[in-house]
Design a protein around this motif. Structure first.
Motif, short mmCIF file in Angstrom:
data_model
loop_
_atom_site.label_atom_id
_atom_site.label_comp_id
_atom_site.label_asym_id
_atom_site.label_seq_id
_atom_site.Cartn_x
_atom_site.Cartn_y
_atom_site.Cartn_z
N GLN A 244 0.66 -1.21 -0.03
CA GLN A 244 -0.03 0.08 -0.08
C GLN A 244 0.88 1.21 0.03
N GLY A 245 2.18 1.03 -0.20
CA GLY A 245 2.87 2.10 -0.42
C GLY A 245 3.30 3.06 0.71
N PHE A 246 3.38 2.76 2.01
CA PHE A 246 3.65 3.32 2.99
C PHE A 246 5.07 3.13 3.10
N ASP A 247 5.76 4.56 3.76
CA ASP A 247 7.07 4.56 4.03
C ASP A 247 7.37 3.88 5.53
N ILE A 248 6.40 4.33 6.47
CA ILE A 248 6.68 4.01 8.13
C ILE A 248 5.38 3.55 8.41
N GLY A 249 5.30 2.71 9.58
CA GLY A 249 4.29 2.32 10.09
C GLY A 249 4.45 2.41 11.60
N ILE A 250 3.50 2.78 12.44
CA ILE A 250 3.58 2.57 13.92
C ILE A 250 3.01 1.44 14.54
N ARG A 251 3.49 0.36 14.83
CA ARG A 251 2.83 -0.84 15.34
C ARG A 251 2.79 -1.23 16.97
N VAL A 252 1.83 -1.70 17.34
CA VAL A 252 1.52 -1.96 18.68
C VAL A 252 1.92 -3.50 18.72
N GLY A 253 2.57 -3.87 19.74
CA GLY A 253 3.31 -5.36 19.82
C GLY A 253 4.42 -5.64 18.84
N GLU A 254 4.95 -6.94 19.02
CA GLU A 254 6.11 -7.32 17.89
C GLU A 254 5.47 -7.30 16.54
#
Length: 305
Positions: free
Chosen positions: A137-147
């Protein structure tokens, strides 16, 4: 250069998933998008996609063209980025994905500050309940919860976080006995129904003694798919809530919420910033990751051990 333009066009087409969506994204008419796809297929001599105006499915040849073409475009972007890094100013697109609550409260203000420092950066923050695929989906950065589950991603921990069991003082004053996690079955629990998670099951670890994880099936009359609603219901005394430290620390500090079962901890739910592994990570991505690492911890008090 026409081939590179065609690769970029087809990448837009694949990500949009339809002729209509591509037309909207590129500011073209539907007929223009359809005509360009036909011209591309005619030049290559293969069918790249089966389509209607509403939906588009790539053929095997289309999948191959997209995969190899995306790699070529990425290498070109990396080359141009590397050549221009000698300039002081950061520039170019920066697409970030985060969850709704955390994204609104913390990621959006930090992105605003970052863009004020680097006005050449063209930023997009997309908030979602579900983590969005960076590559597809072409995202550069994601903020993720958990491992982060995807081994193809570089993950850097931004924030230590844990879920905390708590309730409002007016509920605590009248509640049934609560000495171990299993007692929660007799309490009205405020349940957050989000994603595909097993939201009716709460898990706990004992702080000191080595005991097995306690898993409790909880229930209650009130639930929501929005975390802010769940916290508000807890503040109004409707029952017990299990929420992340980042979200409720200020209510614990003010006394509007009281921690329950302090010897038992909810599971860890640390925040990570993730981005795709590549030979050359663009300077704007590296800079924003460093900015998050430097400034996010100061926005949230350190969680008690």
């Amino acid at each position: 250069m026409a081939q590179l333009d065609d690769l970029a066009f087809f990448q837009h087409l694949a990500r949009a998933g339809s002729l209509t969506g591509t037309a909207r994204e590129l500011g073209l008419s539907l007929s223009a998008v359809s005509k360009r796809l036909k011209q591309l297929e005619a030049r290559l001599g293969v069918e790249l996609a089966s389509r209607t105006t509403r939906r588009l499915s790539l053929t095997a040849e289309g999948e191959r063209y997209l995969a190899r073409g995306s790699a070529i475009l990425e290498e070109l972007a990396e080359l141009e980025e590397a050549l221009s890094e000698q300039r002081a100013a950061l520039s170019g697109p920066l697409k970030v994905n985060a969850t709704f609550g955390f994204g609104r409260r913390h990621v959006a203000p930090l992105l605003s500050q970052f863009c004020a420092l680097h006005p050449g950066v063209e930023a997009l923050l997309e908030l979602s309940n579900f983590p969005m695929s960076l590559g597809e989906q072409g995202f550069d950065i994601g903020i993720r919860v958990g491992e982060p589950p995807d081994s193809r991603l570089v993950a850097r921990r931004l924030l230590v976080n844990r879920r905390v069991l708590c309730a409002a003082p007016n509920y605590v004053a009248r509640m049934a006995p609560l000495t171990v996690p299993a007692d929660l079955a007799a309490h009205p629990c405020l349940i957050l129904r989000e994603n595909d998670s097993d939201y009716g099951v709460w898990r706990f670890h004992h702080r000191g003694e080595r005991q097995p994880e306690q898993t409790v099936k909880v229930g209650g009359l009130l639930s929501s798919n929005d975390g802010e609603v769940i916290v508000q219901l807890a503040l109004e005394g409707h029952g017990v809530v299990l929420r992340s430290w980042w979200d409720i620390h200020r209510y614990l500090a003010s006394g509007r919420l009281v921690e329950l079962l302090p010897d038992w901890q909810g599971v860890r739910a640390d925040f990570h910033v993730v981005y795709l592994q590549r030979r050359h990570v663009p300077a704007r991505i590296r800079a924003f990751v460093a900015f998050l690492e430097a400034h996010l911890p100061g926005r949230i008090p350190t969680m008690p051990v």
